[in-house]
Design a protein around this motif. Structure first.
Motif, PDB file in Angstrom:
ATOM      1  N   ARG A 532       4.796   8.214  -3.603  1.00 60.59           N
ATOM      2  CA  ARG A 532       3.732   7.615  -4.655  1.00 60.59           C
ATOM      3  C   ARG A 532       2.583   8.518  -4.802  1.00 60.59           C
ATOM      4  N   THR A 533       2.243   8.959  -3.444  1.00 64.86           N
ATOM      5  CA  THR A 533       1.163  10.168  -3.427  1.00 64.86           C
ATOM      6  C   THR A 533       1.260  11.173  -4.080  1.00 64.86           C
ATOM      7  N   LEU A 534       2.633  11.806  -4.089  1.00 65.13           N
ATOM      8  CA  LEU A 534       2.958  13.175  -4.685  1.00 65.13           C
ATOM      9  C   LEU A 534       3.114  12.875  -6.267  1.00 65.13           C
ATOM     10  N   GLU A 535       3.526  12.030  -6.656  1.00 65.33           N
ATOM     11  CA  GLU A 535       3.731  11.425  -7.843  1.00 65.33           C
ATOM     12  C   GLU A 535       2.325  11.316  -8.623  1.00 65.33           C
ATOM     13  N   SER A 536       1.290  10.583  -8.006  1.00 64.94           N
ATOM     14  CA  SER A 536       0.282  10.568  -8.675  1.00 64.94           C
ATOM     15  C   SER A 536      -0.730  11.609  -8.435  1.00 64.94           C
ATOM     16  N   GLY A 537      -0.388  12.445  -7.759  1.00 68.96           N
ATOM     17  CA  GLY A 537      -1.400  13.454  -7.271  1.00 68.96           C
ATOM     18  C   GLY A 537      -2.761  13.173  -6.607  1.00 68.96           C
ATOM     19  N   GLN A 538      -2.639  11.775  -5.998  1.00 71.56           N
ATOM     20  CA  GLN A 538      -4.056  11.337  -5.461  1.00 71.56           C
ATOM     21  C   GLN A 538      -3.733  11.091  -4.122  1.00 71.56           C
ATOM     22  N   ALA A 539      -4.637  11.550  -3.290  1.00 68.51           N
ATOM     23  CA  ALA A 539      -4.518  11.089  -1.922  1.00 68.51           C
ATOM     24  C   ALA A 539      -4.910   9.520  -1.660  1.00 68.51           C
ATOM     25  N   PRO A 540      -4.273   8.553  -0.731  1.00 67.86           N
ATOM     26  CA  PRO A 540      -4.205   7.353  -0.823  1.00 67.86           C
ATOM     27  C   PRO A 540      -5.754   6.930  -0.111  1.00 67.86           C
ATOM     28  N   THR A 541      -6.600   6.092  -0.442  1.00 67.99           N
ATOM     29  CA  THR A 541      -7.742   5.538   0.224  1.00 67.99           C
ATOM     30  C   THR A 541      -7.841   4.644   1.170  1.00 67.99           C
ATOM     31  N   GLY A 542      -6.869   3.802   1.179  1.00 70.62           N
ATOM     32  CA  GLY A 542      -6.930   2.694   2.086  1.00 70.62           C
ATOM     33  C   GLY A 542      -5.239   2.328   2.490  1.00 70.62           C
ATOM     34  N   ALA A 543      -5.187   1.399   3.096  1.00 70.10           N
ATOM     35  CA  ALA A 543      -3.876   0.826   3.689  1.00 70.10           C
ATOM     36  C   ALA A 543      -3.256   0.357   2.408  1.00 70.10           C
ATOM     37  N   VAL A 544      -1.857   0.560   2.754  1.00 71.65           N
ATOM     38  CA  VAL A 544      -1.186  -0.067   1.492  1.00 71.65           C
ATOM     39  C   VAL A 544      -0.066  -0.908   1.988  1.00 71.65           C
ATOM     40  N   ARG A 545      -0.331  -1.582   3.017  1.00 72.49           N
ATOM     41  CA  ARG A 545       0.649  -2.672   3.565  1.00 72.49           C
ATOM     42  C   ARG A 545       0.591  -3.831   2.597  1.00 72.49           C
ATOM     43  N   ASP A 546       1.880  -4.356   2.671  1.00 71.08           N
ATOM     44  CA  ASP A 546       2.127  -5.523   1.741  1.00 71.08           C
ATOM     45  C   ASP A 546       1.796  -6.710   2.671  1.00 71.08           C
ATOM     46  N   PRO A 547       0.676  -7.606   2.003  1.00 69.44           N
ATOM     47  CA  PRO A 547       0.205  -8.862   2.856  1.00 69.44           C
ATOM     48  C   PRO A 547       1.203  -9.685   2.998  1.00 69.44           C
ATOM     49  N   VAL A 548       1.105 -10.322   4.424  1.00 71.94           N
ATOM     50  CA  VAL A 548       2.026 -11.391   4.791  1.00 71.94           C
ATOM     51  C   VAL A 548       1.320 -12.833   4.480  1.00 71.94           C
ATOM     52  N   ASP A 549       2.194 -13.771   4.059  1.00 69.31           N
ATOM     53  CA  ASP A 549       1.611 -15.167   3.792  1.00 69.31           C
ATOM     54  C   ASP A 549       1.214 -15.690   5.198  1.00 69.31           C
ATOM     55  N   VAL A 550      -0.038 -16.210   5.229  1.00 71.45           N
ATOM     56  CA  VAL A 550      -0.594 -17.074   6.474  1.00 71.45           C
ATOM     57  C   VAL A 550      -0.454 -18.230   6.376  1.00 71.45           C
ATOM     58  N   PRO A 551       0.378 -18.997   7.309  1.00 68.89           N
ATOM     59  CA  PRO A 551       0.353 -20.767   7.326  1.00 68.89           C
ATOM     60  C   PRO A 551      -1.075 -21.020   7.341  1.00 68.89           C
ATOM     61  N   GLU A 552      -0.985 -22.369   6.949  1.00 75.48           N
ATOM     62  CA  GLU A 552      -2.296 -23.122   6.742  1.00 75.48           C
ATOM     63  C   GLU A 552      -2.883 -23.400   8.109  1.00 75.48           C
ATOM     64  N   ASP A 553      -1.863 -23.895   9.100  1.00 73.12           N
ATOM     65  CA  ASP A 553      -2.451 -24.056  10.315  1.00 73.12           C
ATOM     66  C   ASP A 553      -3.002 -22.952  11.284  1.00 73.12           C
ATOM     67  N   VAL A 554      -2.492 -21.736  10.737  1.00 74.61           N
ATOM     68  CA  VAL A 554      -3.143 -20.480  11.496  1.00 74.61           C
ATOM     69  C   VAL A 554      -4.478 -20.355  10.934  1.00 74.61           C
ATOM     70  N   ARG A 555      -4.742 -20.813   9.660  1.00 76.59           N
ATOM     71  CA  ARG A 555      -6.117 -20.749   9.291  1.00 76.59           C
ATOM     72  C   ARG A 555      -6.930 -21.724   9.912  1.00 76.59           C
ATOM     73  N   ARG A 556      -6.560 -22.634  10.286  1.00 78.08           N
ATOM     74  CA  ARG A 556      -7.406 -23.727  11.062  1.00 78.08           C
ATOM     75  C   ARG A 556      -7.237 -23.372  12.456  1.00 78.08           C
ATOM     76  N   GLY A 557      -6.547 -22.228  12.965  1.00 75.21           N
ATOM     77  CA  GLY A 557      -6.990 -21.600  14.256  1.00 75.21           C
ATOM     78  C   GLY A 557      -5.554 -21.898  15.156  1.00 75.21           C
ATOM     79  N   ALA A 558      -4.459 -22.317  14.628  1.00 79.79           N
ATOM     80  CA  ALA A 558      -3.280 -22.413  15.594  1.00 79.79           C
ATOM     81  C   ALA A 558      -2.440 -20.806  15.349  1.00 79.79           C
ATOM     82  N   THR A 559      -1.582 -21.069  16.077  1.00 78.78           N
ATOM     83  CA  THR A 559      -0.838 -19.618  16.359  1.00 78.78           C
ATOM     84  C   THR A 559       0.706 -19.861  15.849  1.00 78.78           C
ATOM     85  N   SER A 560       1.272 -19.307  15.070  1.00 77.19           N
ATOM     86  CA  SER A 560       2.586 -19.414  14.418  1.00 77.19           C
ATOM     87  C   SER A 560       3.671 -18.443  15.006  1.00 77.19           C
TER      88      SER A 560
END
Length: 742
Positions: A532-560
């Protein structure tokens, strides 16, 4: 050690057996002492057992002599494998078990009634020839299973010179095949190789002081002196050459057996060979590629490449006689090679599994040296890395086979295949093999007539063939600095696709561990970022990781904690609010479970920490993991006490861990690289040491290469940002201390 030494040992053993038979007062008629196996062939090594059977007629009771005959042999210190059987029991056992049948083909008279031994041998041989067509498929399957378990003499790091492919067992099988009268073998070449291997086994017995067929690393140096070669490496080449020669004859003979069995029983009389033309000057006859007589070898320098390509693509044998004649009589390929020569070579290399047998024939007949004289640099060269299954030359052939399945993924299959052939050509040099190999590969590619752009592609691929796998498994694939590390060397999408294909082929050819689904995912992810970088000709400026869905109980402080299916095991995913020490607790949870972690990565997503761990324990229970995790977090379990490395730092039992800071590997964090013996607890100890200093782990990348864990941590201050020099030094010291035994 020579054949005369084996003859002397055999004569001495024969005298002992004869004396024991006479002392037991066994009858002279109706009973006989018979040697079988290696003893029957007169091939006793210094510590060989004596395989002996007391055979008697069904109507004769040998009485107490059947037991007493063995005592004088035991008293003489002889290692004995013995049995008492009637003649009929012997024949029935041979009819039931093909391994017994082949063993009895070597039966030899020792004492007693010679007519009984003669009758047993004659009956056995007649039955073997009569039933050969029905029994040989079973024998072939036994051979295949043995090879699958033991490997090959020519390529195993610790070769078994009896049971491995190309070993003494295969030489014995070849004798049994010849005894069927269905096929023949090149007797002179086989017998010379067999005697050489017998000599080598005798030396191994003497060096080891015991009966062993495995040649360990401690044997090679002394073996070199005994056989008169320069050093341990030369001794390996000598033994592996002999094993490869027997393996080649063995495979070729079984191909001929399969061809015979596939044809109906022929009518009496002779007929001319059936030649089926397949290419200019080349024909197929009885399952082998041969010359058809219409083109003289002296008139066509491409006949050798054409014959090899046709044989490999058809997955049939290249006749050794044909290859030998072409080596003697064909002129060399003009330099630079014409386009047809390159096309034939690429066809050969891209033929898939058919390449292996044909390449062996090319090596055994000296034809490889005609096409690629540089091959001598890596011929039968052992790999220094434990992750490799084969010697360097065989690994290269396997890489070509793996690459052949990937040619549709690249725009230049010819470049991919030649790069696969040459990627390890620099092995054996004192300098890094990819550095040493690049100029060699460029010279070879130019000689083969590739244009300047293709030569540059091949040279670049050879120089950087380790780059993608190394960076993907030791750096954060989603860090822009990691992508930049690749694009500084690989500058076009076409080159990137070629490098990805070569990386996959090289890894698959090394071992299953080298291309696990985990490693493959990291490599392909990084390659996609680079493209993707070579095809666009532009260096990436930030992380390109796909986000993971965060369970609701983790948002409330739990561990999944979840256990997910993976291609070659299971994956444990832990999602929790980010905190210092979290990764240490998760690593301790898995270490206390005693499950092997093949790979792992961890990262932060806003205020949430995500970690994924590929493990081998497919029966892992998430409820048990949750219980362990809660016990660790609550303090009911102190993982440090259980996971501290045992032993003394001075005992020399293992290499000391190495810890290094790579300050130039990322602009957003300090990269900590740890290499240590792979064992439970390493990850926890590293993360706990960092947590003690208040250092956070922004991302972690864990990989196992053979017996070594290679773990990379992107660490930051709690306020974010790389560590200052003094803090980085303190972190490295703390990690090193945590991994060093007290």
């Amino acid at each position: 050690m020579t054949a005369s030494d084996r003859a002397r040992r055999t004569n001495d053993a024969d005298a002992l057996c004869l004396a024991a038979y006479e002392k037991a007062e066994l009858p002279e008629i109706g009973a006989a002492l018979v040697a079988v196996g290696g003893y029957g062939r007169g091939e006793l090594a210094p510590y060989s057992d004596l395989d002996v059977v007391l055979v008697h007629a069904a109507d004769l009771d040998p009485g107490e002599g059947a037991a007493e005959v063995w005592y004088p042999l035991w008293d003489a210190g002889v290692r004995l494998d013995h049995a008492v059987r009637t003649e009929q029991q012997m024949l029935e056992a041979a009819a039931d078990d093909v391994k017994v049948a082949t063993g009895l083909l070597d039966a030899r008279h020792l004492a007693g009634d010679p007519s009984l031994t003669l009758r047993l041998r004659t009956t056995m041989l007649a039955a073997w020839r009569r039933d050969a067509r029905s029994r040989l498929p079973e024998l072939h399957e036994i051979v295949r299973q043995r090879h699958g378990l033991v490997g090959e003499v020519a390529h195993e790091s610790v070769p078994d010179i009896k049971e491995a492919a190309g070993g003494l067992r295969d030489a014995t099988v070849l004798r049994a095949l010849v005894a069927t009268w269905l096929v023949d073998v090149p007797h002179v070449a086989l017998e010379r190789a067999r005697q050489e291997l017998l000599d080598l086994r005798d030396h191994v017995h003497e060096i080891s002081g015991r009966a062993t067929d495995r040649v360990g690393p401690e044997v090679w140096s002394e073996l070199a002196g005994r056989i008169g070669v320069e050093d341990a490496a030369a001794a390996q080449v000598a033994l592996r050459e002999t094993g490869r020669r027997i393996a080649h004859i063995h495979r070729l003979t079984w191909r001929r057996v399969d061809g015979v069995l596939a044809r109906p029983v022929s009518v009496k009389g002779t007929r001319r060979p059936d030649l089926q033309p397949v290419a200019r000057g080349i024909a197929l006859s009885s399952g082998e590629v041969v010359l058809d007589g219409r083109v003289a070898p002296a008139d066509d320098p491409l006949l050798l490449l054409r014959a090899a390509a046709e044989a490999a693509e058809r997955e049939v044998a290249l006749s050794p006689a044909t290859a030998s004649r072409l080596v003697r009589e064909s002129p060399p390929v003009p330099e630079p090679w014409p386009a047809e020569a390159r096309d034939l070579l690429v066809r050969l290399l891209a033929s898939g599994r058919g390449l292996l047998g044909v390449w062996e024939t090319l090596e055994e007949t000296g034809a490889v040296d005609r096409v690629l004289p540089e091959w001598q640099r890596i011929r039968l060269l052992p790999h220094a890395s434990a992750i490799h299954r084969f010697t360097v030359d065989r690994h290269v052939v396997e890489t070509c086979i793996e690459a052949s399945a990937l040619i549709r993924t690249v725009s230049r299959p010819d470049v991919l295949m030649v790069a696969a052939l040459l990627h390890d050509i620099g092995k054996g040099e004192l300098t890094e093999h990819s550095v040493a190999g690049e100029p060699i590969a460029r010279r070879v590619a130019a000689r083969m007539g590739f244009d300047a752009a293709a030569v540059d592609h091949i040279g670049t691929l050879v120089r950087w063939h380790l780059l993608l796998s190394t960076v993907a498994t030791t750096r954060d694939p989603d860090d822009p600095a990691t992508t930049a590390q690749i694009t500084a060397r690989i500058t076009t999408p076409e080159a990137m696709s070629l490098l990805l294909a070569l990386t996959e082929a090289d890894s698959r050819a090394a071992s299953a561990k080298a291309w696990s689904s985990w490693r493959a995912g990291l490599v392909k992810r990084l390659a996609a970022h680079v493209v993707r970088t070579l095809e666009s000709g532009q260096a990436p400026t930030g992380a390109v990781r796909d986000p993971v869905d965060v369970p609701e109980d983790v948002r409330r402080g739990a561990t999944s904690i979840a256990v997910l299916d993976a291609d070659d095991g299971v994956r444990v995913r832990v999602i929790a609010p980010d905190r210092v020490g979290l990764l240490a607790d998760v690593a301790a949870m898995l270490a206390l479970q005693r499950t092997s972690v093949r790979g792992a990565r961890a990262w932060t997503q806003n205020d949430v920490a995500v970690s994924e761990w590929d493990v081998t324990d497919t029966a892992i229970d998430p409820a048990v993991l949750r219980q362990r995790f809660d016990s660790i977090v609550s303090g009911r379990i102190d993982p440090g006490e259980r996971l501290r490395p045992a032993g003394s730092a001075r005992d020399g039992a293992a290499l000391a861990p190495t810890v290094a800071m790579r300050s130039d590997a990322s602009t957003r964090a300090t990269v900590l690289e740890v290499r240590a013996a792979d064992r439970p607890g390493v990850l926890h100890l590293v993360c706990a040491a960092l947590a003690e200093l208040g250092v956070t782990v922004a991302s972690a990348h864990v990989d196992t290469v053979g017996p070594q864990a290679v773990d990379v941590f992107y660490v930051q201050e709690q306020s974010a940002g790389p560590l200052a020099d003094h803090r980085a030094a303190a972190a490295a010291h703390a990690v090193r201390a945590a991994l060093t035994p007290l």
